[in-house]
Design a protein around this motif. Structure first.
Motif, PDB file in Angstrom:
ATOM      1  N   SER A 149       0.817  -1.213   0.000  1.00 52.62           N
ATOM      2  CA  SER A 149       0.000   0.000   0.000  1.00 52.62           C
ATOM      3  C   SER A 149       0.848   1.259   0.000  1.00 52.62           C
ATOM      4  O   SER A 149       0.370   2.334  -0.390  1.00 52.62           O
ATOM      5  N   ARG A 150       2.121   1.136   0.422  1.00 52.88           N
ATOM      6  CA  ARG A 150       2.984   2.320   0.508  1.00 52.88           C
ATOM      7  C   ARG A 150       4.423   1.956   0.159  1.00 52.88           C
ATOM      8  O   ARG A 150       4.770   0.791   0.037  1.00 52.88           O
ATOM      9  N   ASP A 201      -3.837   0.908   6.220  1.00 52.58           N
ATOM     10  CA  ASP A 201      -4.001   2.072   5.340  1.00 52.58           C
ATOM     11  C   ASP A 201      -4.765   1.702   4.074  1.00 52.58           C
ATOM     12  O   ASP A 201      -4.184   1.548   2.991  1.00 52.58           O
ATOM     13  N   SER A 202      -6.074   1.612   4.189  1.00 56.13           N
ATOM     14  CA  SER A 202      -6.902   1.216   3.050  1.00 56.13           C
ATOM     15  C   SER A 202      -6.921   2.289   1.970  1.00 56.13           C
ATOM     16  O   SER A 202      -7.009   1.985   0.773  1.00 56.13           O
ATOM     17  N   GLN A 203      -6.823   3.550   2.358  1.00 55.84           N
ATOM     18  CA  GLN A 203      -6.853   4.637   1.384  1.00 55.84           C
ATOM     19  C   GLN A 203      -5.646   4.582   0.453  1.00 55.84           C
ATOM     20  O   GLN A 203      -5.782   4.704  -0.773  1.00 55.84           O
ATOM     21  N   SER A 204      -4.468   4.405   1.026  1.00 57.52           N
ATOM     22  CA  SER A 204      -3.260   4.307   0.192  1.00 57.52           C
ATOM     23  C   SER A 204      -3.329   3.099  -0.724  1.00 57.52           C
ATOM     24  O   SER A 204      -2.918   3.164  -1.887  1.00 57.52           O
ATOM     25  N   GLU A 243      -5.999   1.710  -1.940  1.00 58.98           N
ATOM     26  CA  GLU A 243      -6.956   1.979  -3.004  1.00 58.98           C
ATOM     27  C   GLU A 243      -6.358   2.907  -4.060  1.00 58.98           C
ATOM     28  O   GLU A 243      -6.658   2.780  -5.258  1.00 58.98           O
ATOM     29  N   GLU A 244      -5.502   3.835  -3.639  1.00 62.26           N
ATOM     30  CA  GLU A 244      -4.831   4.717  -4.600  1.00 62.26           C
ATOM     31  C   GLU A 244      -3.911   3.924  -5.518  1.00 62.26           C
ATOM     32  O   GLU A 244      -3.815   4.208  -6.716  1.00 62.26           O
ATOM     33  N   GLN A 282      -6.150   2.070  -8.024  1.00 56.46           N
ATOM     34  CA  GLN A 282      -6.656   2.951  -9.079  1.00 56.46           C
ATOM     35  C   GLN A 282      -5.561   3.313 -10.078  1.00 56.46           C
ATOM     36  O   GLN A 282      -5.820   3.427 -11.280  1.00 56.46           O
ATOM     37  N   LYS A 332      -7.060  -6.603   2.589  1.00 57.35           N
ATOM     38  CA  LYS A 332      -6.574  -6.416   3.952  1.00 57.35           C
ATOM     39  C   LYS A 332      -6.173  -7.769   4.522  1.00 57.35           C
ATOM     40  O   LYS A 332      -6.988  -8.680   4.638  1.00 57.35           O
TER      41      LYS A 332
END
Length: 302
Positions: free
Chosen positions: A61-62, A86-89, A91-92, A95, A109
Motif C-alpha cells: 500500500s505504501r 491504510d486502506s486509502q493508500s 486503493e490509490e 486505481q 486487507k
C-alpha cells in the motif's frame, strides 16, 4: 618450408569448415521440458511484458511495495495490493494500476505478520483472478534493538514477519504457481554483506540473512519445476521505515555516499522486480540482486 602433406591439408580444411556457421538448424535429440525459445525477431520489450499474469505483493500500500505493485501493473499484470491499516493508500495504488488499462487490481486487507494472514491474501487472489503467477514478499519489520535491549517478544515478531510468514507463503504459493513460469521474489538488505553495521541491527539482519538462505535453497527445490526464486536486496531507500530513528544528519551522511548524492527511491527498485518477474528473467534463479551505492550487482547465481 616443405609443402604440407595432403593428409594434413585435408585435416586443416575439415577443421576450418567446422568453424563456419552452419545453414542447418541443429535440433537436439531431446528438449528439456522447461526450455524457452525466443523468435529471432523478438525484442527485449515484449519479453518483459506481464500481460495476463497475476501478481501478489505483500506490504504494497505504501513505499517500496507500492512502487513494485504499480510497476508490475504498468507491465500488464493484474496485482493484489496488500494492506493492514491504510486502506486509502492501497486503493490509490489499485486505481493507479487500473488506470493503465492493462491489468486489474484489488486491495486486500491481510496481516502478513501471521501465517493465516498470508494464506488469506493468496486465497483472495485465487478467488478474484483464478491464478497466481508472481509472489513478491516485500512486507517486513525493521526494528532497532541491541542485544541488551532485545527480548523474546521482539525476536519472535521479527522472525515471524520476516522469515516464517514469507517461507510459508512461498510453500502455499508453490502449489498454485504455474510450473514452469512461476516467480517468487524475496526482499533482503544490502546490510547482510556490508562491512559496517550498527549494533541495533542484530535481529533485522539475522532475519534477512535467514531469508537469503531460504531463497537460495528454494531455488534448487522449485527450480526443477521451472519456478524461479530470487532475492532483491536494496540499499538505503528513502521510506518512512528507513528514516525511523535516524537524525537528518545521519540520513544526509548516508545519502552523500551514493555517487548520485541521494538516497534511492522506491521507483529505483521496482524495475528490478519487474524484470525478475518477467519472461526475460526466466534464466535468473537462486540469485541475490544487491544495491548499496547506486549500483546493482548479483551476489550469487546458480
Amino acid at each position: 618450408m616443405p609443402h604440407p602433406k595432403r593428409g594434413s591439408s585435408t585435416l586443416i580444411s575439415g577443421f576450418m569448415n567446422a568453424l563456419k556457421p552452419s545453414s542447418r538448424l541443429e535440433v537436439p535429440a531431446s528438449t528439456p521440458p522447461y526450455s524457452r525459445k525466443f523468435a529471432s525477431s523478438a525484442t527485449f520489450l515484449p519479453t518483459t511484458s506481464l500481460v495476463g499474469k497475476v501478481a501478489v505483493v505483500t506490504g504494497s500500500s505504501r513505499s517500496t511495495g507500492a512502487a513494485v505493485a504499480r510497476c508490475l501493473g504498468e507491465h500488464g499484470a493484474s496485482v493484489v495490493v496488500n494492506f493492514v491499516t491504510d486502506s486509502q493508500s492501497a486503493e490509490e495504488v489499485v486505481q493507479a494500476i487500473r488506470s493503465n488499462g492493462k491489468g486489474g487490481a484489488i486491495a486486500v486487507k491481510a496481516n502478513t505478520a501471521t501465517v493465516e494472514g498470508g494464506q488469506l491474501l493468496l486465497d483472495e487472489a485465487m478467488r478474484t483472478f483464478g491464478r497466481i503467477d508472481i509472489l513478491v514478499l516485500n512486507a517486513g519489520v525493521m526494528g532497532s534493538k541491541t542485544l541488551a535491549e532485545m527480548d523474546e517478544g521482539f525476536f519472535d515478531v521479527c522472525f515471524e514477519t520476516n522469515v516464517k510468514v514469507p517461507l510459508f507463503m512461498a510453500k502455499a504459493a508453490a502449489r498454485l504457481l504455474p510450473a514452469p513460469g512461476g516467480r517468487i521474489i524475496f526482499f533482503s538488505s544490502s546490510l547482510t554483506s556490508a562491512s559496517t553495521v550498527l549494533p541495533n541491527a542484530l535481529c533485522y539482519l539475522a532475519t534477512k540473512g535467514a531469508i537469503e538462505q531460504v531463497s537460495r535453497v528454494l531455488a534448487k527445490d522449485l527450480g526443477s519445476k521451472g519456478i524461479t526464486v530470487n532475492t532483491v536486496s536494496p540499499g538505503p531507500i528513502d521510506t518512512p521505515l528507513f528514516r525511523e530513528g535516524k537524525s537528518q544528519h545521519v540520513i544526509d551522511s548516508i545519502a552523500k555516499q551514493n555517487p548520485m548524492k541521494r538516497l534511492a527511491e522506491p521507483d529505483d527498485v521496482a524495475p528490478i522486480v519487474a524484470f525478475l518477474a518477467s519472461e526475460a528473467g526466466h534464466w535468473v534463479n537462486g540469485t541475490e540482486y544487491q544495491s548499496r551505492w547506486g549500483e546493482w550487482f548479483r551476489l550469487t547465481s546458480y
